[in-house]
Design an enzyme around this catalytic site. Structure first.
Site, PDB file in Angstrom:
ATOM      1  CE  LYS A   1      38.904  33.298  36.250  1.00 19.54           C
ATOM      2  NZ  LYS A   1      38.056  34.448  36.539  1.00 19.54           N
TER       3      LYS A   1
ATOM      4  CD  GLN B   1      36.929  35.471  39.872  1.00 18.38           C
ATOM      5  OE1 GLN B   1      37.819  35.472  39.007  1.00 18.38           O
ATOM      6  NE2 GLN B   1      35.809  34.825  39.702  1.00 18.38           N
TER       7      GLN B   1
ATOM      8  CG  ASP C   1      37.523  39.038  33.114  1.00 22.27           C
ATOM      9  OD1 ASP C   1      37.407  37.859  32.751  1.00 22.27           O
ATOM     10  OD2 ASP C   1      37.672  39.386  34.303  1.00 22.27           O
TER      11      ASP C   1
HETATM   12  N1  GUN Z   1      33.184  35.882  38.178  1.00 21.13           N
HETATM   13  C1  GUN Z   1      32.498  34.888  37.553  1.00 21.13           C
HETATM   14  N2  GUN Z   1      32.948  34.739  36.281  1.00 21.13           N
HETATM   15  C2  GUN Z   1      33.922  35.652  36.105  1.00 21.13           C
HETATM   16  C3  GUN Z   1      34.768  35.974  35.002  1.00 21.13           C
HETATM   17  O1  GUN Z   1      34.705  35.406  33.917  1.00 21.13           O
HETATM   18  N3  GUN Z   1      35.653  36.977  35.244  1.00 21.13           N
HETATM   19  C4  GUN Z   1      35.731  37.627  36.413  1.00 21.13           C
HETATM   20  N4  GUN Z   1      36.629  38.599  36.519  1.00 21.13           N
HETATM   21  N5  GUN Z   1      34.973  37.355  37.442  1.00 21.13           N
HETATM   22  C5  GUN Z   1      34.071  36.363  37.288  1.00 21.13           C
END
Ligand code: GUN
Length: 282
Positions: free
Chosen positions: A52, A96, A119
């Site tokens: 990211k 996350q 998100d």
């Molecule tokens: N953990 C697995 N996929 C995601 C996601 O798309 N966003 C976040 N914040 N955590 C994750």
């Protein structure tokens, strides 16, 4: 032979579009900023968070990185989120998942301002999606809509079957396909005669987390098949929830694994961050 839906190519196009828009904002002195919070050091999460941050760099965003120890208290995390909510220079906030077990995930997600919820996990974002109001949409299902649109696959009036009902993929996927005027069915582990239902699908979206579960006998010939799963088989080869080798020959279009849905998630996260920054300007 199915049309192969190239998620690598489409995600690269989206990131380039975002990059161009971000450069324009930068000319006006506005740097798009994403705050990424990781609690603990789960190796898979570290890889996702790293990707990211790399994507932010590529599109020209600033990323703020918060790596908190596993022992961090829930209150400390909530305090950090509150501080980031208040900061005018922060456009998006991402925590996350998963977070350590001593924290309440729902409470943490609820603490993020819906205006910075890139998100799309906040109840306000989810509610807005279902009632057709503007808001952030969970990145993976939003990415699937882009894959379908940019591949010229008609959604209106089509039978769409979603397999899986998670809050992150299955449920928002159903809402989005409904918004695109598909007739939507959501299946899950308790569905009786799953095969009978999936065989009705013009568009079959699979997010069940079981390697190569969907075999050719689950698929109507000519259907579009979208595979959200990613698994590492013994021998290290990656595969999805769909048995690609046998489904591809009968599908009309299909996403490969890797290189299908996977790369779209981060591209849509970048798109959501840009959107957050643009909305703030209005
Ligand atoms: N953990 C697995 N996929 C995601 C996601 O798309 N966003 C976040 N914040 N955590 C994750």
């Amino acid at each position: 032979m199915a049309k192969i839906i190239d998620g690598k190519l489409i995600s690269a196009q989206i990131k380039d579009e975002v990059k161009e828009a971000a450069a324009k904002l930068k000319e006006q002195g506005r740097e798009v900023t994403l705050a990424v919070i990781q609690v603990g050091n789960d190796p898979a999460s570290s890889v996702y968070v790293g990707n990211k941050k790399k994507a932010c760099e590529y599109v020209g965003f600033r990323s703020l990185s918060y790596e908190l120890a596993e022992e961090t208290t829930e209150q400390e995390l909530l305090d950090l989120i509150a501080e980031l909510n208040d900061r005018a220079d922060v456009d998006g906030i991402l925590v996350q998942l998963p977070i350590p077990k001593h924290m309440d995930e729902d409470k943490v997600i609820a603490a993020i301002s819906p205006d910075k919820d890139v998100d799309g996990f906040h109840a306000v974002s989810v509610g807005h999606l279902w009632i057709g109001k503007e808001g952030f949409v969970s990145c993976t299902p939003a990415g699937i809509i882009e894959l379908l649109k940019r591949s010229g696959i008609e959604m209106s009036g089509k039978e769409c079957v979603v397999v899986g009902r998670s809050n992150i993929v299955g449920k928002p996927m159903a809402a989005l396909m409904l918004r695109e005027n598909s007739t939507v069915t959501v299946c899950h582990s308790r569905t009786t005669d799953l095969k009978e239902v999936t065989k009705r699908a013009d568009i079959l979206i699979v997010a069940i987390g079981k390697p190569q579960f969907i075999t050719a006998d689950y698929v109507k010939p000519g259907a579009t098949v979208i595979d959200v799963g990613i698994h590492r088989l013994e021998g290290k080869k990656l595969c999805g929830d769909v048995a690609y080798a046998e489904v591809e020959p009968i599908a009309g279009a299909i996403t490969p694994v890797p290189g299908g849905v996977g790369p779209m998630t981060i591209a849509m996260l970048m798109k959501n961050c840009l959107e957050a920054a643009l909305r703030k300007q209005q």
